[in-house]
Design an enzyme around this catalytic site. Sequence first.
Site, PDB file in Angstrom:
ATOM      1  N   GLY A  69       0.800  -1.212   0.000  1.00  0.00           N
ATOM      2  CA  GLY A  69       0.000   0.000   0.000  1.00  0.00           C
ATOM      3  C   GLY A  69       0.834   1.264   0.000  1.00  0.00           C
ATOM      4  O   GLY A  69       0.384   2.307  -0.466  1.00  0.00           O
ATOM      5  N   ASN A 117      -8.730   4.287   4.787  1.00  0.00           N
ATOM      6  CA  ASN A 117      -8.550   4.474   3.346  1.00  0.00           C
ATOM      7  C   ASN A 117      -9.540   3.621   2.567  1.00  0.00           C
ATOM      8  O   ASN A 117      -9.942   2.547   3.009  1.00  0.00           O
ATOM      9  CB  ASN A 117      -7.104   4.146   2.943  1.00  0.00           C
ATOM     10  CG  ASN A 117      -6.918   2.689   2.551  1.00  0.00           C
ATOM     11  OD1 ASN A 117      -7.210   2.291   1.414  1.00  0.00           O
ATOM     12  ND2 ASN A 117      -6.468   1.858   3.506  1.00  0.00           N
ATOM     13  N   MET A 119      -8.841   3.338  -1.025  1.00  0.00           N
ATOM     14  CA  MET A 119      -8.124   3.606  -2.262  1.00  0.00           C
ATOM     15  C   MET A 119      -8.695   2.817  -3.436  1.00  0.00           C
ATOM     16  O   MET A 119      -8.798   3.328  -4.550  1.00  0.00           O
ATOM     17  CB  MET A 119      -6.641   3.270  -2.092  1.00  0.00           C
ATOM     18  CG  MET A 119      -5.944   4.050  -0.985  1.00  0.00           C
ATOM     19  SD  MET A 119      -5.963   5.832  -1.241  1.00  0.00           S
ATOM     20  CE  MET A 119      -4.823   5.986  -2.600  1.00  0.00           C
ATOM     21  N   PHE A 121      -7.539  -0.238  -4.816  1.00  0.00           N
ATOM     22  CA  PHE A 121      -6.557  -0.873  -5.701  1.00  0.00           C
ATOM     23  C   PHE A 121      -6.189   0.008  -6.896  1.00  0.00           C
ATOM     24  O   PHE A 121      -6.174  -0.444  -8.045  1.00  0.00           O
ATOM     25  CB  PHE A 121      -7.064  -2.227  -6.204  1.00  0.00           C
ATOM     26  CG  PHE A 121      -6.708  -3.395  -5.325  1.00  0.00           C
ATOM     27  CD1 PHE A 121      -5.432  -3.535  -4.807  1.00  0.00           C
ATOM     28  CD2 PHE A 121      -7.649  -4.357  -5.023  1.00  0.00           C
ATOM     29  CE1 PHE A 121      -5.109  -4.604  -3.998  1.00  0.00           C
ATOM     30  CE2 PHE A 121      -7.336  -5.435  -4.204  1.00  0.00           C
ATOM     31  CZ  PHE A 121      -6.060  -5.552  -3.694  1.00  0.00           C
ATOM     32  N   SER A 186      -8.956  -7.082   1.060  1.00  0.00           N
ATOM     33  CA  SER A 186      -9.149  -5.634   1.064  1.00  0.00           C
ATOM     34  C   SER A 186     -10.640  -5.320   1.093  1.00  0.00           C
ATOM     35  O   SER A 186     -11.420  -5.912   0.348  1.00  0.00           O
ATOM     36  CB  SER A 186      -8.522  -5.006  -0.179  1.00  0.00           C
ATOM     37  OG  SER A 186      -8.895  -3.647  -0.285  1.00  0.00           O
ATOM     38  N   ASN A 188     -11.930  -2.583   0.059  1.00  0.00           N
ATOM     39  CA  ASN A 188     -12.182  -1.456  -0.840  1.00  0.00           C
ATOM     40  C   ASN A 188     -12.457  -1.821  -2.292  1.00  0.00           C
ATOM     41  O   ASN A 188     -12.652  -0.947  -3.124  1.00  0.00           O
ATOM     42  CB  ASN A 188     -11.002  -0.482  -0.770  1.00  0.00           C
ATOM     43  CG  ASN A 188     -10.805   0.051   0.631  1.00  0.00           C
ATOM     44  OD1 ASN A 188     -11.773   0.383   1.309  1.00  0.00           O
ATOM     45  ND2 ASN A 188      -9.556   0.125   1.076  1.00  0.00           N
ATOM     46  N   THR A 189     -12.444  -3.118  -2.616  1.00  0.00           N
ATOM     47  CA  THR A 189     -12.878  -3.594  -3.927  1.00  0.00           C
ATOM     48  C   THR A 189     -14.185  -4.345  -3.721  1.00  0.00           C
ATOM     49  O   THR A 189     -14.231  -5.271  -2.911  1.00  0.00           O
ATOM     50  CB  THR A 189     -11.829  -4.525  -4.566  1.00  0.00           C
ATOM     51  OG1 THR A 189     -10.640  -3.781  -4.825  1.00  0.00           O
ATOM     52  CG2 THR A 189     -12.348  -5.113  -5.870  1.00  0.00           C
ATOM     53  N   LYS A 248      -3.183 -13.122   2.454  1.00  0.00           N
ATOM     54  CA  LYS A 248      -3.441 -12.053   3.423  1.00  0.00           C
ATOM     55  C   LYS A 248      -4.896 -12.114   3.852  1.00  0.00           C
ATOM     56  O   LYS A 248      -5.800 -12.115   3.007  1.00  0.00           O
ATOM     57  CB  LYS A 248      -3.131 -10.688   2.807  1.00  0.00           C
ATOM     58  CG  LYS A 248      -3.146  -9.541   3.823  1.00  0.00           C
ATOM     59  CD  LYS A 248      -2.532  -8.285   3.247  1.00  0.00           C
ATOM     60  CE  LYS A 248      -2.347  -7.220   4.319  1.00  0.00           C
ATOM     61  NZ  LYS A 248      -1.639  -6.025   3.802  1.00  0.00           N
ATOM     62  N   ASN A 277      -5.051  -7.600   7.199  1.00  0.00           N
ATOM     63  CA  ASN A 277      -5.368  -6.429   6.392  1.00  0.00           C
ATOM     64  C   ASN A 277      -6.037  -5.392   7.287  1.00  0.00           C
ATOM     65  O   ASN A 277      -6.086  -5.542   8.501  1.00  0.00           O
ATOM     66  CB  ASN A 277      -6.298  -6.835   5.238  1.00  0.00           C
ATOM     67  CG  ASN A 277      -6.069  -6.013   3.984  1.00  0.00           C
ATOM     68  OD1 ASN A 277      -5.908  -4.796   4.047  1.00  0.00           O
ATOM     69  ND2 ASN A 277      -6.052  -6.661   2.834  1.00  0.00           N
ATOM     70  N   GLY A 302      -3.615   1.077  11.753  1.00  0.00           N
ATOM     71  CA  GLY A 302      -3.011   1.850  12.826  1.00  0.00           C
ATOM     72  C   GLY A 302      -3.265   1.258  14.202  1.00  0.00           C
ATOM     73  O   GLY A 302      -3.642   0.096  14.350  1.00  0.00           O
ATOM     74  N   TYR A 352       3.207   0.232   8.297  1.00  0.00           N
ATOM     75  CA  TYR A 352       2.795   1.208   7.299  1.00  0.00           C
ATOM     76  C   TYR A 352       2.390   2.501   8.009  1.00  0.00           C
ATOM     77  O   TYR A 352       3.062   3.523   7.922  1.00  0.00           O
ATOM     78  CB  TYR A 352       1.636   0.661   6.457  1.00  0.00           C
ATOM     79  CG  TYR A 352       1.065   1.610   5.423  1.00  0.00           C
ATOM     80  CD1 TYR A 352       0.730   2.923   5.734  1.00  0.00           C
ATOM     81  CD2 TYR A 352       0.820   1.199   4.115  1.00  0.00           C
ATOM     82  CE1 TYR A 352       0.204   3.789   4.789  1.00  0.00           C
ATOM     83  CE2 TYR A 352       0.286   2.062   3.161  1.00  0.00           C
ATOM     84  CZ  TYR A 352      -0.021   3.351   3.512  1.00  0.00           C
ATOM     85  OH  TYR A 352      -0.549   4.204   2.573  1.00  0.00           O
TER      86      TYR A 352
END
Length: 392
Positions: A69, A117, A119, A121, A186, A188-189, A248, A277, A302, A352
């Site tokens: 990422g 986030n 994002m 991908f 993830s 986010n997809t 993952k 993740n 985080g 990260y």
Amino acid sequence: MGWPYKKLVRPLLFAQDAERAHDFTLKILARASRGKFACDAIGIFFSAQELPVELFGLKFPNPIGLAAGMDKFAVAVPIWEKLGFGFCELGGVAWHAQPGNPQPRMFRAVADKAIVNRMGFNNPGAEALAEKLAEWRKFGLWPNHPVGINLGKSKTTPLEKAAGDYANSFRVLRPHFDFFVVNVSSPNTPNLRQLQDKTALDNILAAIQQMNQKIRMESVAGKSTLGTTSIAADYGLRTTDFIPILVKVAPDLSFEALDEILELASSRQIAGIVATNTTIERPQTNNSMLQKIYSETGGLSGKPLRARSTEIIRHIYKQTKGKLPIIGVGGIFNADDAWEKITAGASLVQIYTSLVFEGPGITKEIVAGLIQRLEMAGMKNLQQAVGLSLQN
């Protein structure tokens, strides 16, 4: 570097939109990556002590890795080693290039040292990424530590054709990487996490491993019908090796769902698990600013993720009796956090979000802290600490 970063650099970066600050930082690192002098100078300040780990047939100079990422477009590949990382995971990347979700799509929860986030991908596509990687090798700037890649599914690819999507990406990227991470977790997809279902994941892993074996056998026979062998020959890469494939997982999975994934470890030759993740869960808070950030759709990383990711690591280690290697990621901000993950069962860890909040000296500090803990425990190597908290 911790104090100057937090007092001088971070306020300037945090005054910008999170993604804009991220892109700005990567541009600087990308520029530094192209010059050997700049890279070496950065290494003088930030290189970490040796704390070697051997895993997947690879030698890691230390157990702290860069999580996927951060460098999706492979623009700063040489610099991560100089910043003290024992390995890095690039991407995620998918077979097709895609811009990702509309902006804004990255948000800082500063008080909790967290990031949300969505994002989606955003990536250049596997073939374009392979060309970029070839450039780094051509100019002799490839790092000495292991480099992995995070593979995702293209948004436009239907779930029923996901296996081919992953296999195609693997085919063109295989010559360049030491290990691959199959990302089906993830948030986010759309519908991606459905691929964590045992049957769907089995199909993906089967397609990748079949490609893995085909490339290996063609290389042994001196053929190159897939184009991979000839690419590897240009850079002195090995194609006869069986490349490690990891999976993952999401922190939001139930233990029962995790156990189904673990059942595939033997039949599909899963080399390890990356746990975890980002999460779709949110911590409770009375802070109105945090509530606003946490109302945004996306994955949370985080500090708030630390406990749950450690819980997942502990479960995997117990279920597999420590025989399936784990890369722990989620909420690692200092040596105590890394030690917690390692003693829960992780052989390697990744960061990260803490790099964003703590600055470029964090890897060096964590490695030094781990060495100190090993000395205090009278241990000779990090492997002795893996799963230690479950042995008492």
